[in-house]
Design an enzyme around this catalytic site. Structure first.
Site, mmCIF file in Angstrom:
data_model
loop_
_atom_site.group_PDB
_atom_site.id
_atom_site.type_symbol
_atom_site.label_atom_id
_atom_site.label_comp_id
_atom_site.label_asym_id
_atom_site.label_seq_id
_atom_site.Cartn_x
_atom_site.Cartn_y
_atom_site.Cartn_z
ATOM 1 N N ASP A 90 0.818 -1.218 0.000
ATOM 2 C CA ASP A 90 0.000 0.000 0.000
ATOM 3 C C ASP A 90 0.850 1.266 0.000
ATOM 4 O O ASP A 90 2.035 1.243 0.385
ATOM 5 C CB ASP A 90 -0.897 0.045 1.249
ATOM 6 N N ASP A 91 0.222 2.350 -0.414
ATOM 7 C CA ASP A 91 0.692 3.732 -0.237
ATOM 8 C C ASP A 91 1.776 4.164 -1.216
ATOM 9 O O ASP A 91 2.260 5.297 -1.136
ATOM 10 C CB ASP A 91 1.207 3.990 1.194
ATOM 11 N N HIS A 141 -5.646 2.684 -4.794
ATOM 12 C CA HIS A 141 -5.662 3.046 -3.373
ATOM 13 C C HIS A 141 -6.111 4.501 -3.222
ATOM 14 O O HIS A 141 -5.662 5.185 -2.309
ATOM 15 C CB HIS A 141 -4.264 2.831 -2.793
ATOM 16 N N HIS A 145 -5.674 9.564 -0.941
ATOM 17 C CA HIS A 145 -5.608 8.773 0.283
ATOM 18 C C HIS A 145 -6.591 9.245 1.363
ATOM 19 O O HIS A 145 -6.233 9.376 2.530
ATOM 20 C CB HIS A 145 -4.179 8.779 0.836
ATOM 21 N N HIS A 242 3.784 -2.426 3.131
ATOM 22 C CA HIS A 242 3.853 -1.059 2.610
ATOM 23 C C HIS A 242 5.166 -0.847 1.864
ATOM 24 O O HIS A 242 6.221 -1.289 2.337
ATOM 25 C CB HIS A 242 3.742 -0.024 3.742
#
Length: 734
Positions: A90-91, A141, A145, A242
């Site tokens: 993620d991210d 995603h 955010h 991540h």
């Protein structure tokens, strides 16, 4: 029906249109840059919602698996098969950590799914291509955010559409896999989260949660990350990791140990949709969507370059402005102390009479007060009022006063330079003082103004112009500007011997110097600046005499202020261009060119053009950066300005109570000055010639002369009703 002339009035001027378009374009770039580079938080596991928050979530979801398909009327979920692992990140993508993660995946020939943040991906589209080339997949995603469970349906749709555009531009593909930011395991899904899943499902998205959290976002150590990433009892799982959001060195090291460990235990690695039997992800998009996505990525790239460059430029500008402010105040204080030393003297007292020239065009509101203040001078003077074709009876008002040593010269309207030259031609004395028709002198002003002529090197003297009426907000702002701007500058220019402007309201000259430079030129709209520059280039010294005070009427409305400053700004640019060769000259002229013109060009023209960006960046910082840090930085600048203002006001012995308006001046008044400068630059660049901007006078200078109400009427009986020195001395006590 609107006439052609009416349309012309309604249509914006080209200069205004250019400014508006430029500011809008820059604001759009800032918006794009802010959205693309807004800070992204890590997806820490949230708290389990209360029972009431679950009342709309079916058990098939809360007791189901991490893959939730809400595209139909009834959401369904799926679990990972036993001994099946999907690594998800993620991210990202992150230019430091994503390539290192990909290298580990390549080495072990394992696919993964990267749920990318659109704003990050738009900055690093090549990383998306690297992910696909490595055999891994890309999911969504969101773009900025946000917590989708707290977002509106419109916001959800926009977040996903913008991220999808980035994928289309970078890969020519789309993805239907979505992981909402801040999501957790299936048993934590509440009503709000389910609503967001349904909203995304109507657009064709499948939500992929996690059921195995590595907790790498806490950086617990490599051993802990490996242990947290292994499903219990041989079950399958979607592992949350991540590849961005901070230092991910522990994640990379843990991944290099986790994969071979799970492979040795018989686990297979695949992507979530393959594991649960859904169609393949990353489908090709149309040419139109690919072009739209490429355009978005291009805008982000351009915005990044432009904003980053301007950010560094503003840092440099800020440092220069602060250093200039400190140096200016240091030099101004030095100038003040030198002039107030007990042993300071220009030389023997100057006692020869002075010719005072008053150019007047429709000055009926103030001309009587101006002339009376001159006649009350402690120094011997002759007053020449040059009526430049007035139509309001200005000349008649002066003649009706019947004051001694006052002459009225009438001429057809030819402009202020022509009026001053006419006065010079009729002047009887060798020392010349020039004063505007909306200004009054103190009794000591003329004497103090010509005192520096005791020094033979002095060719001209600038006096201390002050705002007379300070009742209105605009007048008070101008008062602040005069004290901490114009007069501080003149002190510094005096020390550096590069004075660019003697104010038209109060200036003194040697007649021989005026004749040497050809009198007052009408080549520019700032005849006082043009004349001063010519004198500096002649090698004669121009000084500032702070004690020679003059009280002048300032514009009372924003419209009048705009017209005055527009003329000043444009005229100054004309004068700078006219005398540009001084930069290459030697001696006093070269010193003036390099110091005086250089200072004007950098700090009065170029850097102020960037000043509006400071205010735009303030809004940018409040929206996209840490607002507390932004406000602290802005407040620090205001504090420095306030300290500078206090010092400047102390030098002038002015009351400080008006300085409470300084912050508001920075927000409102300063913007008008920026607009004036930009408009002047556009006018100059277009080669347009600006006409003379005559201001409407409101009068009121009589209030500075405590004359009894019957003074004017008594002039019929008294042929020479001269105001007494006692009645005018009040000026020096203001």
């Amino acid at each position: 029906m609107t006439t052609g002339r009416g349309w012309k009035r309604l249509a914006p001027r080209p200069g205004v249109l250019f400014i508006v378009v430029a500011l809008l374009m820059f604001s759009c770039l800032l918006l794009v840059h802010g959205l693309a580079r807004s800070q992204v938080g890590v997806d820490a596991t949230g708290a389990v919602p209360t029972e009431e928050a679950h009342d709309e979530v079916p058990p098939a979801i809360t007791d189901g698996g991490p893959v939730i398909d809400a595209r139909g009327a009834t959401p369904v979920s799926a679990r990972m098969p036993a001994k099946t692992i999907s690594l998800t990140f993620d991210d990202g993508p992150d230019p430091v950590w994503t390539p290192q993660v990909l290298e580990v995946l390549r080495r072990h020939q394992v696919p993964a799914t990267f749920f990318v943040v659109g704003s990050m991906a738009a900055q690093h589209p090549q990383l998306l291509r690297d992910i696909r080339d490595a055999g891994s997949e890309v999911g969504l995603h969101t773009f900025t955010h946000p917590d989708l469970s707290a977002a509106s349906d419109v916001r959800i749709d926009r977040e996903l559409t913008e991220t999808q555009l980035v994928l289309a531009g970078a890969l020519g593909e789309s993805s239907y896999l979505l992981r909402p930011p801040y999501s957790s395991t299936a048993d934590a899904v509440d009503n709000d989260a389910l609503r967001s899943f349904r909203t995304a499902g109507t657009d064709g998205y499948v939500t992929v949660l996690s059921d195995t959290d590595s907790e790498d976002w806490q950086r617990p150590g490599v051993d802990a990350i490996v242990a947290n990433s292994v499903p219990a009892n041989g079950a399958g799982g979607v592992v949350l990791l991540h590849d961005a959001g901070g230092d991910r060195s522990q994640t990379v090291a843990a991944l290099d140990r986790l994969i071979p460990q799970l492979q040795a235990q018989g686990y297979r690695f695949t992507t979530p949709e393959v594991a649960v039997g859904l169609p393949a992800d990353n489908r090709p998009v149309s040419t139109v969507h690919h072009l739209l996505g490429a355009t978005l990525i291009g805008l982000v790239a351009v915005a990044g370059v432009v904003v980053d460059a301007l950010t560094w430029l503003l840092v440099v500008v800020g440092v220069l402005v602060v250093l200039r402010l400190v140096l200016m105040l240091v030099v101004a204080v030095r100038h003040h102390r030198q002039r107030h030393r007990a042993d300071f003297s220009w030389g023997p007292p100057v006692t020869e009479p002075v010719s005072v020239i008053v150019p007047a065009y429709n000055e009926k509101e103030n001309i009587a007060a101006t002339v009376r203040s001159l006649v009350a001078s402690e120094h011997p003077v002759e007053v020449l009022v040059v009526d430049d074709g007035s139509t309001d009876g200005t000349a008649e008002i002066v003649e009706a006063l019947r004051l001694p040593d006052v002459r009225v010269i009438r001429q057809a309207n030819g402009g202020k330079p022509a009026a001053l030259n006419a006065g010079l031609a009729h002047a009887r004395h060798q020392l010349i003082v020039m004063i505007d028709g909306d200004t009054v002198f103190e009794p000591s002003t003329v004497g103090r103004l010509v005192a520096p002529f005791a020094d033979p090197s002095v060719g001209a003297v600038a006096g201390n112009a002050k705002v007379a009426s300070r009742r209105g907000l605009i007048s008070r702002w101008q008062h602040i500007e005069y004290v901490m701007g114009f007069n501080v500058d003149r002190r510094v220019y005096d020390v550096l011997r590069c004075m660019p402007t003697i104010p038209g309201a109060v200036g003194a000259f040697r007649r021989s110097v005026l004749l040497q430079v050809g009198g007052v030129s009408d080549d520019t709209l700032a005849e006082d600046t043009d004349l001063t520059m010519a004198i500096c280039r002649s090698g004669r010294r121009v000084v500032y005499e702070e004690s020679a005070r003059a009280w002048t009427e300032a514009p009372a409305t924003l419209g009048q202020l705009w017209r005055q400053r527009y003329r000043w700004s444009y005229g100054t640019m004309q004068s700078m261009w006219k005398h540009r060769r001084a930069v290459l000259e030697t001696g006093a002229s070269g010193r003036f060119g390099r110091a005086g013109l250089g200072h004007l060009a950098v700090f009065q023209v170029l850097l102020p053009l960037l000043a509006p960006l400071v205010d735009i960046f303030l809004i940018y910082g409040l929206l996209f950066l840490d607002p507390v840090t932004t406000l602290i930085a802005w407040s620090s600048v205001q504090a420095i300005q306030l300290v500078a203002a206090v010092i400047a006001f102390r030098l002038e012995r002015e009351p400080l109570r008006v300085l409470w308006l300084l912050p508001l001046q920075q927000i409102v008044y300063r913007q008008l000055m920026y607009a004036v400068l930009i408009r002047s630059m556009v006018t100059a660049a277009g080669g347009m010639r600006l006409g003379w901007q005559k201001l409407r006078r409101v009068g009121g200078l009589e209030d500075l002369l405590p004359t009894p109400p019957d003074a004017v009427s008594s002039s019929a009986q008294d042929p020479t009703p001269t105001p007494t020195r006692e009645r005018l001395v009040v000026l020096s006590r203001r």
